[in-house]
Design a protein around this motif. Structure first.
Motif, short mmCIF file in Angstrom:
data_model
loop_
_atom_site.label_atom_id
_atom_site.label_comp_id
_atom_site.label_asym_id
_atom_site.label_seq_id
_atom_site.Cartn_x
_atom_site.Cartn_y
_atom_site.Cartn_z
N ALA A 193 0.83 -1.20 0.00
CA ALA A 193 0.00 0.00 0.00
C ALA A 193 0.86 1.24 0.00
N ALA A 194 0.54 2.19 -0.89
CA ALA A 194 1.29 3.44 -0.96
C ALA A 194 0.72 4.46 0.01
N GLY A 195 -0.52 4.26 0.44
CA GLY A 195 -1.14 5.22 1.36
C GLY A 195 -2.63 5.26 1.12
N TYR A 196 -3.24 6.38 1.53
CA TYR A 196 -4.67 6.56 1.39
C TYR A 196 -4.93 7.91 0.72
N ARG A 197 -6.03 7.99 -0.03
CA ARG A 197 -6.43 9.26 -0.64
C ARG A 197 -7.54 9.85 0.23
N TYR A 198 -7.23 10.92 0.92
CA TYR A 198 -8.19 11.44 1.89
C TYR A 198 -7.89 12.90 2.24
N TRP A 199 -8.83 13.52 2.95
CA TRP A 199 -8.65 14.87 3.49
C TRP A 199 -8.03 14.74 4.88
N SER A 200 -6.80 15.20 5.02
CA SER A 200 -6.17 15.21 6.35
C SER A 200 -6.49 16.54 7.04
N PHE A 201 -6.46 16.53 8.35
CA PHE A 201 -6.87 17.68 9.17
C PHE A 201 -5.69 18.13 10.02
N TRP A 202 -5.46 19.45 10.05
CA TRP A 202 -4.27 20.02 10.70
C TRP A 202 -4.62 21.19 11.60
N ASP A 203 -3.83 21.33 12.68
CA ASP A 203 -3.93 22.49 13.57
C ASP A 203 -2.78 23.45 13.25
N TRP A 237 2.35 23.60 10.73
CA TRP A 237 1.17 22.76 10.91
C TRP A 237 1.51 21.55 11.77
N SER A 238 0.55 21.15 12.60
CA SER A 238 0.69 19.92 13.37
C SER A 238 -0.55 19.06 13.10
N TYR A 239 -0.31 17.76 12.94
CA TYR A 239 -1.39 16.84 12.63
C TYR A 239 -2.42 16.85 13.76
N GLY A 283 -8.98 32.96 17.17
CA GLY A 283 -7.61 33.19 16.72
C GLY A 283 -6.91 31.93 16.22
N SER A 284 -7.63 30.82 16.17
CA SER A 284 -7.03 29.56 15.71
C SER A 284 -6.98 29.50 14.18
N VAL A 285 -6.09 28.62 13.71
CA VAL A 285 -6.01 28.32 12.27
C VAL A 285 -6.18 26.81 12.12
N GLN A 286 -7.08 26.41 11.22
CA GLN A 286 -7.33 25.01 10.95
C GLN A 286 -7.08 24.75 9.47
N GLY A 287 -6.40 23.63 9.18
CA GLY A 287 -6.04 23.33 7.80
C GLY A 287 -6.54 21.97 7.33
N PHE A 288 -6.79 21.88 6.03
CA PHE A 288 -7.21 20.63 5.41
C PHE A 288 -6.43 20.45 4.11
N ARG A 289 -6.00 19.22 3.84
CA ARG A 289 -5.25 18.92 2.61
C ARG A 289 -5.73 17.61 2.03
N PHE A 290 -6.08 17.64 0.73
CA PHE A 290 -6.48 16.42 0.03
C PHE A 290 -5.27 15.88 -0.70
#
Length: 218
Positions: free
Chosen positions: A26-36, A43-45, A58-65
């Protein structure tokens, strides 16, 4: 010697057959990861899902596909900095509401599901104003509808992307596999314990055959 060769050859053939039956790694998964968002724009997972996280003002939230390993050290991060001022600096604070900066990175075309096109190349940013107790999922819904979740509450799509699929496991070739845990594969993608035990059993049988051949010659 003639009696040993057939036994060893048979054992080798069985081992090669078992190895050939093992699935691709398996090379991995295709998904939306969520970050603080962290200090210095890093960024931290995230340690909990967006439906449980309740970011402070004042927070920042991130998402990456992306196609990436399901682990903090190996998951693809958003390609924009976690910069609250850059996202929410122009949004005036309101009493009784909190501001949460969102960075939404739709990823690269190479990671897009077959037949789909990445909505935009550069990460999208938005500033959500919410009630103090609102979750990250509510912040995301305020600025990036439509969202799609599966029956296990896993975030599958943001702003309708992707249209299909949710957290598929990918083979080394980049092709999606139908099952997140295919038969014969361990979670890390290598041969399963059952397969390894089978190979060991074949090796023991081969050794026993050679020993038996030697006894008969004496």
């Amino acid at each position: 010697m003639r009696r040993r060769l057939p036994a060893a050859g048979l054992a080798l053939g069985i081992v090669l057959t078992l190895l050939a039956a093992a699935p691709a790694l398996a090379a991995g998964y295709r998904y939306w990861s969520f970050w603080d968002g962290a200090a210095g724009g890093q960024w931290s997972y995230a340690t909990q899902g967006p439906s449980l996280a309740r970011p402070a003002d004042g927070s920042v939230q991130g998402f990456r596909f992306a196609v990436s390993k399901d682990a903090a050290a190996e998951a693809a991060k958003p390609r924009a900095a976690a910069d609250f001022e850059a996202v929410c600096g122009a949004t005036a604070p309101v009493e009784g509401r909190k501001r949460v900066a969102l960075v939404i990175d739709f990823g690269v075309q190479a990671d897009a599901p077959t037949g789909e096109v990445v909505p935009q190349e550069a990460p999208r940013t938005a500033c959500a104003q919410l009630a103090p107790e609102a979750t990250t999922a509510e912040a995301l819904a305020a600025v990036a509808k439509p969202l799609r979740y599966n029956s296990a509450a896993l975030l599958c799509a943001i702003s309708g992307y992707p249209q299909h699929g949710c957290g598929e496991q990918m083979a080394e070739t980049g092709a999606a596999q139908a099952s997140p845990e295919p038969s014969g594969s361990a979670p890390g993608g290598g041969p399963s314990a059952g397969l390894l035990v089978g190979i060991a059993a074949v090796a023991v049988l081969a050794a026993a055959g050679v020993w038996q051949s030697r006894r008969r010659r004496r």
